[in-house]
Scaffold this active site. Structure first.
Site, PDB file in Angstrom:
ATOM      1  N   LYS A   1       6.353  -2.118   1.992  1.00  0.00           N
ATOM      2  CA  LYS A   1       5.358  -1.143   2.788  1.00  0.00           C
ATOM      3  C   LYS A   1       4.078  -2.465   1.970  1.00  0.00           C
ATOM      4  O   LYS A   1       3.010  -1.859   1.593  1.00  0.00           O
ATOM      5  CB  LYS A   1       5.358   0.105   1.603  1.00  0.00           C
ATOM      6  CG  LYS A   1       4.262   0.894   3.218  1.00  0.00           C
ATOM      7  CD  LYS A   1       4.326   2.186   2.587  1.00  0.00           C
ATOM      8  CE  LYS A   1       2.963   3.435   3.502  1.00  0.00           C
ATOM      9  NZ  LYS A   1       3.256   3.048   5.281  1.00  0.00           N
TER      10      LYS A   1
ATOM     11  N   GLU B   1      11.985   2.852  14.623  1.00  0.00           N
ATOM     12  CA  GLU B   1      11.106   4.059  13.882  1.00  0.00           C
ATOM     13  C   GLU B   1       9.895   3.464  14.273  1.00  0.00           C
ATOM     14  O   GLU B   1       9.857   3.158  15.364  1.00  0.00           O
ATOM     15  CB  GLU B   1      11.090   3.311  12.359  1.00  0.00           C
ATOM     16  CG  GLU B   1      10.128   2.520  11.616  1.00  0.00           C
ATOM     17  CD  GLU B   1      10.298   1.779  10.167  1.00  0.00           C
ATOM     18  OE1 GLU B   1       9.766   3.380  10.003  1.00  0.00           O
ATOM     19  OE2 GLU B   1      10.305   1.019  10.511  1.00  0.00           O
TER      20      GLU B   1
ATOM     21  N   TYR C   1       0.707  -1.047  -0.118  1.00  0.00           N
ATOM     22  CA  TYR C   1      -0.216   0.370  -0.166  1.00  0.00           C
ATOM     23  C   TYR C   1       1.136   1.421   0.360  1.00  0.00           C
ATOM     24  O   TYR C   1       2.059   1.019   0.119  1.00  0.00           O
ATOM     25  CB  TYR C   1      -0.953   0.404   0.862  1.00  0.00           C
ATOM     26  CG  TYR C   1       0.189   0.416   2.591  1.00  0.00           C
ATOM     27  CD1 TYR C   1       0.296  -0.703   3.125  1.00  0.00           C
ATOM     28  CD2 TYR C   1      -0.290   1.414   3.532  1.00  0.00           C
ATOM     29  CE1 TYR C   1       0.904  -0.294   4.609  1.00  0.00           C
ATOM     30  CE2 TYR C   1       0.160   2.404   4.423  1.00  0.00           C
ATOM     31  CZ  TYR C   1       0.334   0.894   4.918  1.00  0.00           C
ATOM     32  OH  TYR C   1       1.357   1.120   6.436  1.00  0.00           O
TER      33      TYR C   1
END
Ligand code: PDD
Length: 283
Positions: free
Chosen positions: A148, A181, A33
């Site tokens: 992703k 992250e 995505y």
């Protein structure tokens, strides 16, 4: 106004849009995505996102269901049909529909969905002025988070853990105690006028917002260092912030019970927000 989605080649009423029960996105999270920020009905950093989409597709050997040049047309169409001024467009491609079987199906066609929505007005500025709080938790994700992919259960659990602890975002800790992250953002700190963020590798998503901010730091000659940082570095940090397509540059004022700097939105973070918005491309 009827909200509309783009689903496998057709524009459909959002409330009546469906995907087949044996779509591999639903069965296996077998898809990828992108999230595009929309500002004044224009797409932010389109080229970077579409390049990353193709990288993710190639890594998972998913064939794009539409031609590369058609993506922009359909995103624009979603912006137009839903009258999106400032908001987001979400785009998802999966390996398609096939009887459940782990191996790749031979003859399925990839599925595509594009949806969009407006953001509440002043949502970003209000949050920016307040700053956000972060909770740390172990990074339980797979080893290819540079892709992703739809495989998002660990970040879902991490974000909920943050929310359960009255925080807005989770920062994920690798096995050595370094931050990889955020659950859905890149993580940064500022120390002695140097901005620090983890280098790109398989253990973070190479954020498009991150890349644009780095380019703008280079343009103004601001010092940055791509290196890992841990909770001790956070304790010593003058400022902290996150970047993503949904949060742009967003100040962090607390990590666990560590107050960052004086607990207010940092002056460099304000500067980075300004130079970031000057560097984005709108199309
Ligand atoms: N998330 N790291 C992770 C794990 C992310 O999920 C995201 C974005 C980022 C920032 O990437 P970018 O700057 O290209 O948005 C970093 C999106 C916004 C989401 O899943 O909603």
């Amino acid at each position: 106004m009827t909200r509309e989605a783009f689903v496998n080649g057709e524009y459909t009423d959002y409330n009546k849009s469906f995907i087949h029960i044996e779509d591999r996105g639903y069965q296996f999270a077998d898809g990828v995505y992108e999230v595009f920020a929309i500002i004044e009905s224009k797409i932010v950093d389109y080229e970077g996102h579409i390049k990353r989409l193709y990288r993710s597709l190639n890594e998972l050997r998913i064939i794009s269901p539409i031609q590369k040049k058609s993506y922009k047309f359909h995103i624009k169409e979603i912006i137009k049909r839903n009258i999106i001024n400032n908001g987001l467009v979400y785009l998802q491609v999966t390996r398609g529909v096939a009887s459940r079987d782990f191996k790749f199906p031979k003859n399925s066609k990839s599925s595509i969905v594009i949806i969009g929505k407006n953001s509440p007005s002043d949502y970003y500025n209000d949050n920016f002025n307040k700053g956000i709080s972060v909770k740390t938790t172990n990074d339980l994700r797979w080893k290819r988070v540079d892709i992703k992919s739809l495989n998002l259960l660990p970040p879902v659990l991490a974000k909920q853990f943050a929310v359960d602890n009255n925080c807005d975002e989770a920062w994920l800790l690798d096995e050595n105690g370094y931050i990889t992250e955020g659950s859905s953002s890149n993580a940064w700190i500022v120390k002695n006028k140097t901005v620090i963020t983890r280098p790109v590798s398989n253990s973070i998503l190479n954020g498009i917002t991150r890349s644009t901010l780095i380019k703008s730091l280079e343009k103004v000659g601001y010092k940055y260092s791509e290196r890992r940082f841990n909770l001790n570095d956070i304790k010593d940090a003058d400022e902290a912030f996150i970047t993503s397509a949904t949060q742009f540059v967003m100040p962090v004022i607390r990590v666990n019970n560590i107050k960052i700097g004086n607990g207010n939105v940092g002056k460099f973070t304000i500067l980075f927000k300004e130079i970031y918005f000057k560097s984005i491309s709108l199309s």
